[in-house]
Design a protein around this motif. Sequence first.
Motif, PDB file in Angstrom:
ATOM      1  N   GLY A  87       0.796  -1.225   0.000  1.00 15.07           N
ATOM      2  CA  GLY A  87       0.000   0.000   0.000  1.00 15.07           C
ATOM      3  C   GLY A  87       0.828   1.275   0.000  1.00 15.07           C
ATOM      4  N   LEU A  88       0.124   2.382  -0.105  1.00 17.39           N
ATOM      5  CA  LEU A  88       0.757   3.701  -0.017  1.00 17.39           C
ATOM      6  C   LEU A  88       1.446   3.864   1.330  1.00 17.39           C
ATOM      7  CD1 LEU A  88      -2.065   6.078  -1.324  1.00 17.39           C
ATOM      8  CD2 LEU A  88      -0.012   5.375  -2.543  1.00 17.39           C
ATOM      9  N   PHE A  89       2.446   4.739   1.366  1.00 14.22           N
ATOM     10  CA  PHE A  89       3.010   5.155   2.637  1.00 14.22           C
ATOM     11  C   PHE A  89       2.100   6.241   3.193  1.00 14.22           C
ATOM     12  CE2 PHE A  89       7.827   4.036   2.359  1.00 14.22           C
ATOM     13  CZ  PHE A  89       7.501   2.709   2.118  1.00 14.22           C
ATOM     14  N   ARG A  90       1.676   6.075   4.429  1.00  8.46           N
ATOM     15  CA  ARG A  90       0.765   7.013   5.085  1.00  8.46           C
ATOM     16  C   ARG A  90       1.493   7.577   6.298  1.00  8.46           C
ATOM     17  NH1 ARG A  90      -4.249   6.653   2.798  1.00  8.46           N
ATOM     18  NH2 ARG A  90      -4.416   4.971   1.282  1.00  8.46           N
ATOM     19  N   ASN A 135       0.085  11.262   2.329  1.00  7.76           N
ATOM     20  CA  ASN A 135       0.349  10.000   1.646  1.00  7.76           C
ATOM     21  C   ASN A 135       1.391  10.209   0.559  1.00  7.76           C
ATOM     22  OD1 ASN A 135      -1.968   9.001   3.047  1.00  7.76           O
ATOM     23  ND2 ASN A 135      -3.260   9.850   1.432  1.00  7.76           N
ATOM     24  N   THR A 136       2.238   9.184   0.375  1.00  7.45           N
ATOM     25  CA  THR A 136       3.175   9.167  -0.747  1.00  7.45           C
ATOM     26  C   THR A 136       3.168   7.772  -1.349  1.00  7.45           C
ATOM     27  OG1 THR A 136       5.111   8.439   0.537  1.00  7.45           O
ATOM     28  CG2 THR A 136       4.721  10.825   0.389  1.00  7.45           C
ATOM     29  N   MET A 137       3.745   7.670  -2.500  1.00 12.51           N
ATOM     30  CA  MET A 137       4.017   6.359  -3.068  1.00 12.51           C
ATOM     31  C   MET A 137       5.131   5.733  -2.226  1.00 12.51           C
ATOM     32  SD  MET A 137       1.814   6.424  -5.403  1.00 12.51           S
ATOM     33  CE  MET A 137       2.102   4.983  -6.386  1.00 12.51           C
ATOM     34  N   PRO A 138       5.338   4.406  -2.313  1.00 12.94           N
ATOM     35  CA  PRO A 138       6.381   3.786  -1.496  1.00 12.94           C
ATOM     36  C   PRO A 138       7.800   3.999  -2.037  1.00 12.94           C
ATOM     37  CG  PRO A 138       5.060   2.122  -2.617  1.00 12.94           C
ATOM     38  CD  PRO A 138       4.453   3.435  -2.937  1.00 12.94           C
ATOM     39  N   THR A 139       7.927   4.810  -3.058  1.00  8.42           N
ATOM     40  CA  THR A 139       9.228   5.133  -3.625  1.00  8.42           C
ATOM     41  C   THR A 139       9.229   6.603  -4.033  1.00  8.42           C
ATOM     42  OG1 THR A 139      10.689   4.760  -5.534  1.00  8.42           O
ATOM     43  CG2 THR A 139       8.366   4.236  -5.834  1.00  8.42           C
ATOM     44  N   PRO A 140      10.376   7.267  -3.931  1.00 14.46           N
ATOM     45  CA  PRO A 140      10.425   8.665  -4.358  1.00 14.46           C
ATOM     46  C   PRO A 140      10.445   8.819  -5.879  1.00 14.46           C
ATOM     47  CG  PRO A 140      12.598   7.973  -3.632  1.00 14.46           C
ATOM     48  CD  PRO A 140      11.665   6.822  -3.350  1.00 14.46           C
ATOM     49  N   ALA A 141      10.516   7.721  -6.613  1.00 18.13           N
ATOM     50  CA  ALA A 141      10.595   7.796  -8.076  1.00 18.13           C
ATOM     51  C   ALA A 141       9.392   8.518  -8.678  1.00 18.13           C
ATOM     52  CB  ALA A 141      10.724   6.398  -8.674  1.00 18.13           C
TER      53      ALA A 141
END
Length: 195
Positions: free
Chosen positions: A81-84, A96-102
């Motif tokens: 899941g997303l990073f919360r 919330n972010t994606m699990p990668t900074p890409a």
Amino acid sequence: MNDIPLKCRCGQVSGIATGLKQKNSNRAVCHCADCQAFARHLGGEALDHLGGTDLIQFSPARLSFSSGQDQVACLRLTDKGLFRWYARCCNTPIGNTMPTPALPFVGIIHSFFDLSDDEYVIIFGPVTGHVFTKAATGDPQEVSMLKKAGPGDWLKLVSLLLSWKMKGDSKRHAFFDSSTGKPIVTAHVLDNGQT
């Protein structure tokens, strides 16, 4: 351009969102089950009466912490899941972010902005659209009248994401270490019984 203060409820975690305006951000309300579970896990204060979370989506390069970064914590509802992100000192949801900074994207929850309701609307404008309304709670007739995000709203967000990626904003991310690309803290995955 506006430099907007960010602060958790107790004030330990604070920061700035630099240069935000309607043109370089997107305001949406998400009603998905995961956003609702995240908010409920932290006490539910970020949810509106229809189970929606008001988010401002923008480039993470515009966000910086000025204090309390040691109080920033992260969870995931599933291992994919997303990073919360939230302030563990007072359980204020941050975003919330994606699990990668890409993919340089952050959705900051309205309660982390240190603004009055009037200031919030003046800076970010009205909600551009509601998403995942099938999971909305409350009066079905009121839910059916929500302005859903349309193709133009999605196109704006995709265009913003592409521009942020091309500018190299994935290398300037408050939630990820710029040299390693790893999150600033380890994300805790909630068990099903914890949400």
